[in-house]
Design a protein around this motif. Structure first.
Motif, PDB file in Angstrom:
ATOM      1  N   PRO A   1       0.830  -1.211   0.000  1.00  0.00           N
ATOM      2  CA  PRO A   1       0.000   0.000   0.000  1.00  0.00           C
ATOM      3  C   PRO A   1       0.865   1.263   0.000  1.00  0.00           C
ATOM      4  CG  PRO A   1      -0.618  -1.500   1.780  1.00  0.00           C
ATOM      5  CD  PRO A   1       0.700  -1.951   1.257  1.00  0.00           C
ATOM      6  N   VAL A   2       0.381   2.284  -0.680  1.00  0.00           N
ATOM      7  CA  VAL A   2       0.982   3.615  -0.611  1.00  0.00           C
ATOM      8  C   VAL A   2      -0.138   4.558  -0.175  1.00  0.00           C
ATOM      9  CG1 VAL A   2       2.190   5.444  -1.833  1.00  0.00           C
ATOM     10  CG2 VAL A   2       2.585   3.052  -2.476  1.00  0.00           C
ATOM     11  N   PHE A   3      -0.030   5.060   1.040  1.00  0.00           N
ATOM     12  CA  PHE A   3      -1.070   5.920   1.614  1.00  0.00           C
ATOM     13  C   PHE A   3      -0.798   7.375   1.231  1.00  0.00           C
ATOM     14  CE2 PHE A   3      -0.763   2.170   4.352  1.00  0.00           C
ATOM     15  CZ  PHE A   3      -2.086   1.741   4.347  1.00  0.00           C
ATOM     16  N   LEU A   4      -1.804   8.024   0.666  1.00  0.00           N
ATOM     17  CA  LEU A   4      -1.626   9.342   0.056  1.00  0.00           C
ATOM     18  C   LEU A   4      -1.888  10.507   1.009  1.00  0.00           C
ATOM     19  CD1 LEU A   4      -3.092   8.746  -3.514  1.00  0.00           C
ATOM     20  CD2 LEU A   4      -0.767   8.422  -2.669  1.00  0.00           C
TER      21      LEU A   4
ATOM     22  N   VAL B   1       4.323   0.771   7.596  1.00  0.00           N
ATOM     23  CA  VAL B   1       5.446   1.549   7.082  1.00  0.00           C
ATOM     24  C   VAL B   1       6.737   1.178   7.816  1.00  0.00           C
ATOM     25  CG1 VAL B   1       6.417   3.875   6.864  1.00  0.00           C
ATOM     26  CG2 VAL B   1       4.025   3.457   6.265  1.00  0.00           C
ATOM     27  N   LYS B   2       6.669   1.030   9.124  1.00  0.00           N
ATOM     28  CA  LYS B   2       7.878   0.721   9.890  1.00  0.00           C
ATOM     29  C   LYS B   2       8.427  -0.661   9.561  1.00  0.00           C
ATOM     30  CE  LYS B   2       7.045   3.878  13.730  1.00  0.00           C
ATOM     31  NZ  LYS B   2       6.823   4.043  15.184  1.00  0.00           N
TER      32      LYS B   2
ATOM     33  N   LEU C   1       4.194   2.386   2.153  1.00  0.00           N
ATOM     34  CA  LEU C   1       4.787   3.711   2.050  1.00  0.00           C
ATOM     35  C   LEU C   1       3.688   4.731   2.315  1.00  0.00           C
ATOM     36  CD1 LEU C   1       6.822   3.233  -1.263  1.00  0.00           C
ATOM     37  CD2 LEU C   1       7.718   3.142   1.067  1.00  0.00           C
ATOM     38  N   ALA C   2       4.085   5.962   2.636  1.00  0.00           N
ATOM     39  CA  ALA C   2       3.106   7.017   2.890  1.00  0.00           C
ATOM     40  C   ALA C   2       3.740   8.374   2.639  1.00  0.00           C
ATOM     41  CB  ALA C   2       2.583   6.947   4.328  1.00  0.00           C
TER      42      ALA C   2
ATOM     43  N   LEU D   1       7.592  11.860   7.449  1.00  0.00           N
ATOM     44  CA  LEU D   1       6.975  11.510   6.169  1.00  0.00           C
ATOM     45  C   LEU D   1       7.436  12.453   5.060  1.00  0.00           C
ATOM     46  CD1 LEU D   1       3.264  10.746   7.188  1.00  0.00           C
ATOM     47  CD2 LEU D   1       5.006   9.094   6.465  1.00  0.00           C
ATOM     48  N   PRO D   2       7.700  11.935   3.866  1.00  0.00           N
ATOM     49  CA  PRO D   2       8.061  12.794   2.740  1.00  0.00           C
ATOM     50  C   PRO D   2       6.837  13.521   2.194  1.00  0.00           C
ATOM     51  CG  PRO D   2       7.877  10.532   1.999  1.00  0.00           C
ATOM     52  CD  PRO D   2       7.696  10.509   3.508  1.00  0.00           C
TER      53      PRO D   2
END
Length: 262
Positions: free
Chosen positions: A61-64, A85-86, A91-92, A141-142
């Motif tokens: 998953p990539v959380f937006l 994520v950890k 990713l987020a 977070l980026p």
């Protein structure tokens, strides 16, 4: 210090499941992940859950962004996303609501509007250690990520091509809020400019932030925020398949005049 470079995962080709604005809707997130084929195990009652989530084909998953506010279970959403994520299983990127929540956790003065009041009430039941964990996670977070050998960019509110892969105050503001005019609309909210209408980049951009009943695609830019917290849907886009997967919100948790007019 966390590596928040937008190119950190450039060579990660997924496959990904890009997930739009959750806004505290943990039940719908669980439903969507299950529909996407993830195996979900949890302990504890709703509101105080811990999660173990995996995918048999190792999709990610990539959380937006905009994990919190408005919905009923922001702490559970934070536990779910932070855990994945950890472990390197997700990713987020940061959303404007996440950043505002982080500033509230830092003790800064913020306007208690647009849903953070619900998050603050829910976090009154949480201990200091968990709040500190959330604060550090959001700070790390980026603003945006470039993925799949440069074919895909994700950012909460999208990103004009001139900002891709760059760091600046202007880039950060665009990634979290989009391109907004100085004037306000009839609801007192910033007027959003349609930056995607002028986008001509080859890289696909997928974002959230702008809640609409249907996924919007224009010039290889996709907005997949479909207003779950307003009673709409929680949407994922499978990448590279570009297949949309949705679940219906269990109820409308928050009122927005813009959504009512959509």
């Amino acid at each position: 210090m966390a590596d928040i470079s937008p190119n950190r995962f450039r060579n990660d080709c997924g496959p990904f499941d890009l997930i739009g604005d959750i806004h505290g809707c943990a039940a719908e997130t669980e439903m969507l992940l299950e529909k996407l084929g993830y195996r979900i195990e949890f302990q504890g009652p709703a509101g105080s859950r811990s999660y173990d989530i995996s995918h048999p084909q190792r999709r990610k998953p990539v959380f937006l962004g905009d994990l919190v506010d408005r919905g009923p279970r922001s702490p559970d959403v934070m536990r779910l996303v932070m855990g994945m994520v950890k472990r390197g299983d997700a990713l987020a990127v940061v959303g404007n609501h996440d950043d505002k929540f982080r500033r509230w956790l830092d003790g800064k003065t913020v306007r208690m509007t647009h849903g953070i009041e619900e998050t603050a009430e829910q976090f009154e039941r949480e201990d200091a250690a968990f709040k500190a964990e959330c604060r550090a996670f959001i700070r790390g977070l980026p603003t945006h990520l470039i993925l799949d050998e440069g074919e895909l960019l994700v950012a909460h509110a999208g990103l004009a091509e001139k900002f891709h892969g760059r760091f600046s105050g202007e880039e950060r503001s665009f990634a979290m809020f989009g391109d907004v005019a100085k004037q306000r609309d009839q609801y007192g909210l910033p007027v959003r400019l349609n930056w995607a209408a002028e986008y001509s980049g080859k890289r696909t951009v997928v974002h959230g932030h702008v809640a609409e009943p249907d996924v919007r695609e224009l010039n290889n830019v996709y907005c997949i925020d479909t207003g779950c917290c307003f009673g709409g849907h929680l949407t994922a886009m499978r990448w590279p398949e570009r297949e949309l997967v949705q679940v219906q919100a269990k109820e409308a948790y928050f009122h927005s005049p813009r959504w009512a007019q959509a």
